[in-house]
Scaffold this active site. Structure first.
Site, PDB file in Angstrom:
ATOM      1  N   HIS A   1       0.827  -1.311   0.086  1.00  0.00           N
ATOM      2  CA  HIS A   1      -0.013   0.049  -0.118  1.00  0.00           C
ATOM      3  C   HIS A   1       1.188   1.378   0.101  1.00  0.00           C
ATOM      4  O   HIS A   1       2.060   1.127   0.577  1.00  0.00           O
ATOM      5  CB  HIS A   1      -0.876  -0.095   1.407  1.00  0.00           C
ATOM      6  CG  HIS A   1      -1.930   0.855   1.438  1.00  0.00           C
ATOM      7  ND1 HIS A   1      -1.536   2.224   1.636  1.00  0.00           N
ATOM      8  CD2 HIS A   1      -3.204   0.872   1.259  1.00  0.00           C
ATOM      9  CE1 HIS A   1      -2.905   3.097   1.864  1.00  0.00           C
ATOM     10  NE2 HIS A   1      -3.861   2.179   1.646  1.00  0.00           N
TER      11      HIS A   1
ATOM     12  N   ASP B   1       3.037  -4.550   8.256  1.00  0.00           N
ATOM     13  CA  ASP B   1       1.785  -3.658   7.808  1.00  0.00           C
ATOM     14  C   ASP B   1       0.629  -4.710   7.823  1.00  0.00           C
ATOM     15  O   ASP B   1       0.327  -5.488   7.226  1.00  0.00           O
ATOM     16  CB  ASP B   1       2.009  -3.148   6.679  1.00  0.00           C
ATOM     17  CG  ASP B   1       0.667  -2.324   6.086  1.00  0.00           C
ATOM     18  OD1 ASP B   1      -0.577  -2.621   6.795  1.00  0.00           O
ATOM     19  OD2 ASP B   1       0.368  -1.634   4.982  1.00  0.00           O
TER      20      ASP B   1
ATOM     21  N   GLN C   1      -4.606  -5.185   6.936  1.00  0.00           N
ATOM     22  CA  GLN C   1      -5.695  -6.092   6.391  1.00  0.00           C
ATOM     23  C   GLN C   1      -5.541  -7.469   7.118  1.00  0.00           C
ATOM     24  O   GLN C   1      -6.394  -8.279   6.832  1.00  0.00           O
ATOM     25  CB  GLN C   1      -5.464  -6.090   4.955  1.00  0.00           C
ATOM     26  CG  GLN C   1      -5.529  -5.149   4.125  1.00  0.00           C
ATOM     27  CD  GLN C   1      -7.069  -4.397   3.953  1.00  0.00           C
ATOM     28  OE1 GLN C   1      -8.122  -5.153   4.326  1.00  0.00           O
ATOM     29  NE2 GLN C   1      -7.065  -3.212   3.664  1.00  0.00           N
TER      30      GLN C   1
ATOM     31  N   LYS D   1     -10.357  -0.361  10.777  1.00  0.00           N
ATOM     32  CA  LYS D   1     -10.482  -1.668   9.888  1.00  0.00           C
ATOM     33  C   LYS D   1     -10.468  -2.782  10.665  1.00  0.00           C
ATOM     34  O   LYS D   1     -10.734  -4.299  10.318  1.00  0.00           O
ATOM     35  CB  LYS D   1      -9.143  -2.120   8.958  1.00  0.00           C
ATOM     36  CG  LYS D   1      -8.884  -0.822   7.940  1.00  0.00           C
ATOM     37  CD  LYS D   1      -7.813  -1.124   7.095  1.00  0.00           C
ATOM     38  CE  LYS D   1      -7.109   0.043   6.370  1.00  0.00           C
ATOM     39  NZ  LYS D   1      -8.012   0.439   5.073  1.00  0.00           N
TER      40      LYS D   1
ATOM     41  N   CYS E   1      -4.802   2.502  -3.717  1.00  0.00           N
ATOM     42  CA  CYS E   1      -3.428   2.998  -3.051  1.00  0.00           C
ATOM     43  C   CYS E   1      -2.242   2.036  -3.195  1.00  0.00           C
ATOM     44  O   CYS E   1      -1.583   1.753  -2.568  1.00  0.00           O
ATOM     45  CB  CYS E   1      -3.557   3.489  -1.688  1.00  0.00           C
ATOM     46  SG  CYS E   1      -4.796   4.653  -1.283  1.00  0.00           S
TER      47      CYS E   1
END
Ligand code: PLP
Length: 408
Positions: free
Chosen positions: A124, A201, A204, A227, A365
């Site tokens: 991302h 990261d 998600q 999220k 993104c």
């Protein structure tokens, strides 16, 4: 944890007030943000109605209670990701802020010309630009792990890329565009063999998989509240204690100091040192409720349910003429990107919206991924625990209609 029953999306759905206003809406934009359960909304409302005060400063009852509640969430988040101590949990504004903090405070001060930072092709922009800027500033090189046409990272190329010049690996756990789940455990271990620190990261992955930062031995793990059924404006950066202790402050102001005089300022210990100014207190408290919500569910059941939805969506969509799924990794989560031949991804999303299917279209993104597949964008359906099979059907049926309409 409830181990007695299978995850029932219909019951879970009832906990989300938004769906009582939109009962027929197939909300398939969960990679962008999830809906909020009543417990999270109530925690925020209760705070503002019955508990609002600033933290760390006041001595009256409200302020003491607000501080207690706010600080208590650190322990809850630590338990969620099995962090060793609440002090390893830094409140941030979100994944983006957490990554910028690490790039600027951890990496950049020690980065030199000729050094290298490794990221993957499927990052991302939030896990790309901060490292790119740090490299540009210091004359270091950004190296990118290539991927296959299925959207799987090339592990051989990755291993060859690691060198004595590598200063950092920054890697997405689950791709927001392709749905690919990266083998982070193996990749972290390979980096650590060369003493290369790793940031993952987890934007998600946090709502889809159990995360154990100690088992992963990851140096930094960043994610966003919104999220994982929590509010916007708040996120978490986990960092190993020794790293956080060595990192200089990132932003300066109130609440992050020990002593201030015009000549000199000394700073608080981590994590306070990284939390300048009035932070999103209600957001943190809402995030605490989101952690409680997630922990009341069974992780295996979450994964089984998402796997079922993801598999069904991929199978049904693959049967539609002229539809190409972008990202076909064996190990993927319930996020499906696709292009429909001859129809712009935004038009697909607009027509889906008319059939009460909420999806996202665009580059998500991740512009390098679009360049790689030589497309302008994709339409993306991303599922969460409250989604049901009828939503997969609604998506597939609507796509069939769109295809017929455009072919006619
Ligand atoms: N990383 C990934 C993989 C994402 O999907 C997102 C958001 O879409 C981000 C980072 C940035 O998260 P935020 O905008 O909450 O900071």
């Amino acid at each position: 944890m409830n181990h007695n029953s299978m995850l029932d999306p219909a019951t879970i759905r009832q906990q989300f007030p938004l769906f009582s206003h939109y009962p027929r809406l197939a909300y398939l934009d969960n990679a962008a943000t999830t809906q909020k359960p009543k417990s999270v909304i109530d925690a925020i409302t209760n705070f503002y109605e019955k508990g609002n005060a600033n933290i760390h400063r006041g001595v009256y009852e409200l302020a003491v209670r607000a501080t207690h509640q706010y600080e208590g969430v650190r322990g809850k988040v630590a338990a969620l990701i099995n962090a060793p101590k609440p002090e390893t949990i830094v409140y941030t504004a979100g994944t983006t802020a957490g990554i910028n903090l690490v790039a600027q405070s951890f990496l950049e001060p020690n980065l030199q010309a000729g050094d290298e930072v490794v990221i993957s092709f499927m990052e991302h922009h939030a896990n790309l630009i901060p490292w790119q800027m740090a490299c540009k500033e210091k004359g270091a090189k950004l190296r990118v792990i290539p991927m296959s046409k299925d959207g799987v990272l090339d592990m051989k190329a990755y291993k060859e890329m690691l060198s004595p010049r590598t200063r950092m690996l920054a890697l997405v756990h689950v791709s927001n565009t392709l749905g690919t789940v990266n083998p982070i455990e193996e990749m972290i271990a390979l980096a650590h063999r060369r003493d290369i620190p790793v940031l993952v990261d987890g934007a998600q992955s946090i709502a889809h998989f159990p995360i154990d930062v100690q088992a992963l031995d990851v140096d930094f793990f960043a994610f966003s509240g919104h999220k994982m059924f929590g509010p916007t404006g708040v996120g978490i950066l986990y960092g190993k204690e020794e790293h956080l202790a060595a990192m200089p402050p990132w932003q300066f102001g109130g609440d992050m100091i020990r002593d201030v005089a015009f000549e000199e300022t000394t700073f608080a210990e981590a994590p306070q040192r990284f939390e300048a100014g009035t932070t999103p207190i209600a957001g943190v408290i809402g995030l605490g409720a989101a952690v409680g919500f997630l922990q009341a569910l069974d992780n295996n059941e979450i994964q089984q349910h998402l796997k079922k939805l993801g598999r069904a969506a991929r199978e049904k969509l693959a049967r539609i003429d002229g539809l190409r799924i972008i990202g076909n990794a064996e190990n993927s989560t319930a996020t499906v990107s696709f292009v429909l031949e001859g129809v712009h991804p935004h038009d697909v999303a607009t027509f889906l919206a008319e059939d009460q299917v909420a999806v996202r279209a665009g580059h998500h993104c991740t512009q390098p991924i679009m360049d790689f597949f030589e497309i302008a964008g994709t339409t993306r359906a991303s599922f969460s625990i409250y989604n049901e099979m009828w939503e997969v059907e609604q998506l597939a049926e609507s796509l069939e209609n769109i295809r017929r309409f455009f072919l006619a």
